[in-house]
Design a protein around this motif. Sequence first.
Motif, PDB file in Angstrom:
ATOM      1  N   GLU A  38      41.933  39.140  48.178  1.00 50.41           N
ATOM      2  CA  GLU A  38      41.104  37.971  48.482  1.00 50.41           C
ATOM      3  C   GLU A  38      40.155  37.646  47.335  1.00 50.41           C
ATOM      4  OE1 GLU A  38      40.930  38.406  53.380  1.00 50.41           O
ATOM      5  OE2 GLU A  38      39.291  39.183  52.127  1.00 50.41           O
ATOM      6  N   VAL A  39      39.605  38.668  46.714  1.00 54.11           N
ATOM      7  CA  VAL A  39      38.715  38.445  45.571  1.00 54.11           C
ATOM      8  C   VAL A  39      39.484  37.776  44.433  1.00 54.11           C
ATOM      9  CG1 VAL A  39      37.325  39.567  43.782  1.00 54.11           C
ATOM     10  CG2 VAL A  39      37.182  40.358  46.156  1.00 54.11           C
ATOM     11  N   LEU A  40      40.670  38.305  44.133  1.00 53.82           N
ATOM     12  CA  LEU A  40      41.454  37.769  43.029  1.00 53.82           C
ATOM     13  C   LEU A  40      41.927  36.344  43.330  1.00 53.82           C
ATOM     14  CD1 LEU A  40      43.540  40.958  42.170  1.00 53.82           C
ATOM     15  CD2 LEU A  40      41.573  40.053  40.929  1.00 53.82           C
ATOM     16  N   ALA A  41      42.329  36.108  44.576  1.00 56.84           N
ATOM     17  CA  ALA A  41      42.799  34.772  44.934  1.00 56.84           C
ATOM     18  C   ALA A  41      41.664  33.752  44.920  1.00 56.84           C
ATOM     19  CB  ALA A  41      43.456  34.806  46.316  1.00 56.84           C
ATOM     20  N   GLY A  42      40.477  34.195  45.323  1.00 61.25           N
ATOM     21  CA  GLY A  42      39.374  33.259  45.466  1.00 61.25           C
ATOM     22  C   GLY A  42      38.588  32.996  44.198  1.00 61.25           C
ATOM     23  N   TYR A  43      38.601  33.969  43.255  1.00 62.93           N
ATOM     24  CA  TYR A  43      37.668  33.828  42.131  1.00 62.93           C
ATOM     25  C   TYR A  43      38.297  34.037  40.756  1.00 62.93           C
ATOM     26  CZ  TYR A  43      34.497  34.111  46.050  1.00 62.93           C
ATOM     27  OH  TYR A  43      33.850  33.867  47.235  1.00 62.93           O
ATOM     28  N   THR A  44      39.604  34.186  40.680  1.00 63.27           N
ATOM     29  CA  THR A  44      40.237  34.356  39.374  1.00 63.27           C
ATOM     30  C   THR A  44      39.991  33.161  38.467  1.00 63.27           C
ATOM     31  OG1 THR A  44      41.970  35.848  40.210  1.00 63.27           O
ATOM     32  CG2 THR A  44      42.464  34.627  38.194  1.00 63.27           C
ATOM     33  N   GLU A  45      39.901  31.964  39.045  1.00 66.08           N
ATOM     34  CA  GLU A  45      39.699  30.749  38.239  1.00 66.08           C
ATOM     35  C   GLU A  45      38.226  30.429  37.997  1.00 66.08           C
ATOM     36  OE1 GLU A  45      42.241  29.258  36.857  1.00 66.08           O
ATOM     37  OE2 GLU A  45      43.589  30.698  37.839  1.00 66.08           O
ATOM     38  N   ALA A  46      37.336  31.163  38.660  1.00 67.09           N
ATOM     39  CA  ALA A  46      35.898  30.871  38.504  1.00 67.09           C
ATOM     40  C   ALA A  46      35.411  31.275  37.115  1.00 67.09           C
ATOM     41  CB  ALA A  46      35.102  31.606  39.574  1.00 67.09           C
ATOM     42  N   THR A  47      34.591  30.436  36.501  1.00 69.27           N
ATOM     43  CA  THR A  47      34.050  30.739  35.182  1.00 69.27           C
ATOM     44  C   THR A  47      32.851  31.666  35.305  1.00 69.27           C
ATOM     45  OG1 THR A  47      32.516  28.873  35.205  1.00 69.27           O
ATOM     46  CG2 THR A  47      34.756  28.461  34.383  1.00 69.27           C
ATOM     47  N   ALA A  48      32.453  32.232  34.175  1.00 67.73           N
ATOM     48  CA  ALA A  48      31.277  33.101  34.157  1.00 67.73           C
ATOM     49  C   ALA A  48      30.041  32.334  34.608  1.00 67.73           C
ATOM     50  CB  ALA A  48      31.078  33.671  32.756  1.00 67.73           C
ATOM     51  N   GLU A  49      29.931  31.078  34.192  1.00 70.76           N
ATOM     52  CA  GLU A  49      28.780  30.261  34.558  1.00 70.76           C
ATOM     53  C   GLU A  49      28.754  29.985  36.061  1.00 70.76           C
ATOM     54  OE1 GLU A  49      29.624  30.159  30.444  1.00 70.76           O
ATOM     55  OE2 GLU A  49      30.931  29.566  32.126  1.00 70.76           O
ATOM     56  N   GLN A  50      29.904  29.720  36.648  1.00 71.76           N
ATOM     57  CA  GLN A  50      29.970  29.481  38.091  1.00 71.76           C
ATOM     58  C   GLN A  50      29.578  30.726  38.871  1.00 71.76           C
ATOM     59  OE1 GLN A  50      34.073  28.166  38.168  1.00 71.76           O
ATOM     60  NE2 GLN A  50      33.476  26.025  38.495  1.00 71.76           N
ATOM     61  N   LEU A  51      30.070  31.880  38.422  1.00 72.14           N
ATOM     62  CA  LEU A  51      29.745  33.128  39.116  1.00 72.14           C
ATOM     63  C   LEU A  51      28.257  33.456  39.003  1.00 72.14           C
ATOM     64  CD1 LEU A  51      32.820  35.329  38.086  1.00 72.14           C
ATOM     65  CD2 LEU A  51      32.389  34.293  40.320  1.00 72.14           C
ATOM     66  N   GLU A  52      27.662  33.086  37.878  1.00 68.36           N
ATOM     67  CA  GLU A  52      26.238  33.344  37.688  1.00 68.36           C
ATOM     68  C   GLU A  52      25.389  32.385  38.508  1.00 68.36           C
ATOM     69  OE1 GLU A  52      22.975  33.840  34.028  1.00 68.36           O
ATOM     70  OE2 GLU A  52      25.087  33.383  33.604  1.00 68.36           O
ATOM     71  N   ALA A  53      25.830  31.138  38.576  1.00 68.29           N
ATOM     72  CA  ALA A  53      25.059  30.125  39.316  1.00 68.29           C
ATOM     73  C   ALA A  53      25.144  30.346  40.821  1.00 68.29           C
ATOM     74  CB  ALA A  53      25.579  28.729  38.947  1.00 68.29           C
ATOM     75  N   ARG A  55      25.999  33.253  42.937  1.00 69.54           N
ATOM     76  CA  ARG A  55      26.326  34.685  42.976  1.00 69.54           C
ATOM     77  C   ARG A  55      27.133  35.019  44.228  1.00 69.54           C
ATOM     78  NH1 ARG A  55      22.247  39.658  41.768  1.00 69.54           N
ATOM     79  NH2 ARG A  55      22.433  38.702  39.705  1.00 69.54           N
ATOM     80  N   VAL A  56      28.262  35.707  44.009  1.00 67.64           N
ATOM     81  CA  VAL A  56      29.144  36.125  45.107  1.00 67.64           C
ATOM     82  C   VAL A  56      28.862  37.597  45.417  1.00 67.64           C
ATOM     83  CG1 VAL A  56      31.528  36.381  45.897  1.00 67.64           C
ATOM     84  CG2 VAL A  56      30.910  34.483  44.363  1.00 67.64           C
ATOM     85  N   GLU A  57      28.132  37.804  46.510  1.00 64.42           N
ATOM     86  CA  GLU A  57      27.871  39.174  46.956  1.00 64.42           C
ATOM     87  C   GLU A  57      29.061  39.644  47.790  1.00 64.42           C
ATOM     88  OE1 GLU A  57      25.155  40.888  46.241  1.00 64.42           O
ATOM     89  OE2 GLU A  57      23.726  39.362  45.535  1.00 64.42           O
ATOM     90  N   LEU A  58      29.418  40.903  47.630  1.00 64.77           N
ATOM     91  CA  LEU A  58      30.577  41.395  48.392  1.00 64.77           C
ATOM     92  C   LEU A  58      30.512  42.894  48.621  1.00 64.77           C
ATOM     93  CD1 LEU A  58      32.251  42.827  45.935  1.00 64.77           C
ATOM     94  CD2 LEU A  58      33.280  40.591  45.649  1.00 64.77           C
TER      95      LEU A  58
END
Length: 519
Positions: A38-53, A55-58
């Motif tokens: 699920e992590v790979l499917a949901g966030y593989t395309e997310a950029t570093a800036e998107q992940l920083e803006a 934040r995906v807690e898990l």
Amino acid sequence: MSLDQKIYELRMEKLKQIEALGQQAYPYKYETTHTVPEVLAGYTEATAEQLEADRVELRVAGRIMALRLMGKAAFAHIQQRGQRLQIYVKKDAVGDKLFELFKLLDIGDHVGLKGYLFRTRTGELTVHVDDITFLSKDLLPLPEKFHGLTDVELRYRQRYVDLTMNPEVREVFVKRAKIVQSVRNFFDTRGFIEVETPMMHPIAGGAAARPFVTHHNTLDMDLYLRIAPELYLKRLIVGGMERVYEINRNFRNEGVSTRHNPEFTMLEFYQAYADYWDLMDLSEELLKKVAMDVNGTTLVTFNERELDFGKFQRLSMREAIIKYWPEVAGGPPEMADFSDASKVEELVRRLQKAKINLPYDPKEPAGRAIADVFEAVAEEHLWEPTILYDFPVAISPLSKNKRDEADWVERFEIYIAGMEIGNAFSELNDPEEQRRRFQQQIGERDRGDEEAHQMDEDYIRALSYGMPPTAGEGIGIDRLTMLLTGASSIRDVILFPQLRKQQEDEGEEAAKVEGEPPK
């Protein structure tokens, strides 16, 4: 002391140290918010800036498959459901105690991790770990990364290690599950009812095979493990369940090969008011759909050759013999040659003279010899999906006679890549003719054929209550899985195939000598 035993004891000591840090050695559960897929499917395309803006807690869990310590920080990869995700552990983030815990972990251990997603300087999606929960210690070393578990016999015996080290093996069994699911959907949407029939039979029947024998203590009677569910499924047709199917385990006390396992899975289905022509159409439709559901295409590669599940040829057994007759045996036979026992014998002698291995007993019916001729000259050539129809009555005790030829029956088999994966009949529903067929089989048994069918009086009684015109078929799930996954051996598509006991015993004895834990 063996190397594995030394590692086992070292890791047992680590487990005690982990407990001393306040962690449970074998905790009961771990609450997660995401799986690795699920992590790979949901966030593989997310950029570093998107992940920083955003934040995906898990909270995620998995088995450690790679580990790299670098002073006060470390990288690792965890694996779950055949997929891997990088994690980053920093002493300043998790604290001294949890970092000590992390340093006690080994490749193969299971952990639960709390943190957030980010991208490293190299751009890899990674979990920045804030908290670690120990879940399980791998006390025995996994195979070395680059060589893996290469001993084929050991891979089958220790499938739990094989699945861990080889994600492609896991994918085979994921596809197998999809095959079964597709089959169920196909029949459910066509008004068939899935049923369960007995696995222990008082009479071994429904196929030509040697059975396994067991004993029921309370009833004080011998029983046979099911070699086929056919006769019980046809009893259900008599009872008014006009479309039934069963995905069943069968047991045949025979040899082991790349295509045979003593315990295997079959699909069997029966349709009232239909004949074998109807099932030919249904079978082509079924196999095309399953291939599409599982692989997204009807094209598959097996043994480096392409097959198309969307294109079937149809040949009668006699046509196949004529088509693939070897030149070394002279000119091919004509259809008339199969209607006379002396001419059939002449065909056999021509093949034997051409050095083609072919058993022959003149006391047996000519139909059996014709079937042997087919196996000798044509079977291996049926590479493209093929429906081979019209079989001799001598080898088909449960099938209806062909409408215009008494020595032949309305039966077909499905061949793909030279391998038989299905068998179907216009079912014999005349109780008197069925009795005669069983009696003929008893004669075959008296002549030494241990696979010949036994008399089944209750089945004849069931037919006597009236079974409507019916067609039935069995398809091997294991062989179908081989074809759709490109597996060259049936043991590659059975999670725990039957293996020779002697090798297992030798391994156990060696373990006792070395003092190792049981393997």
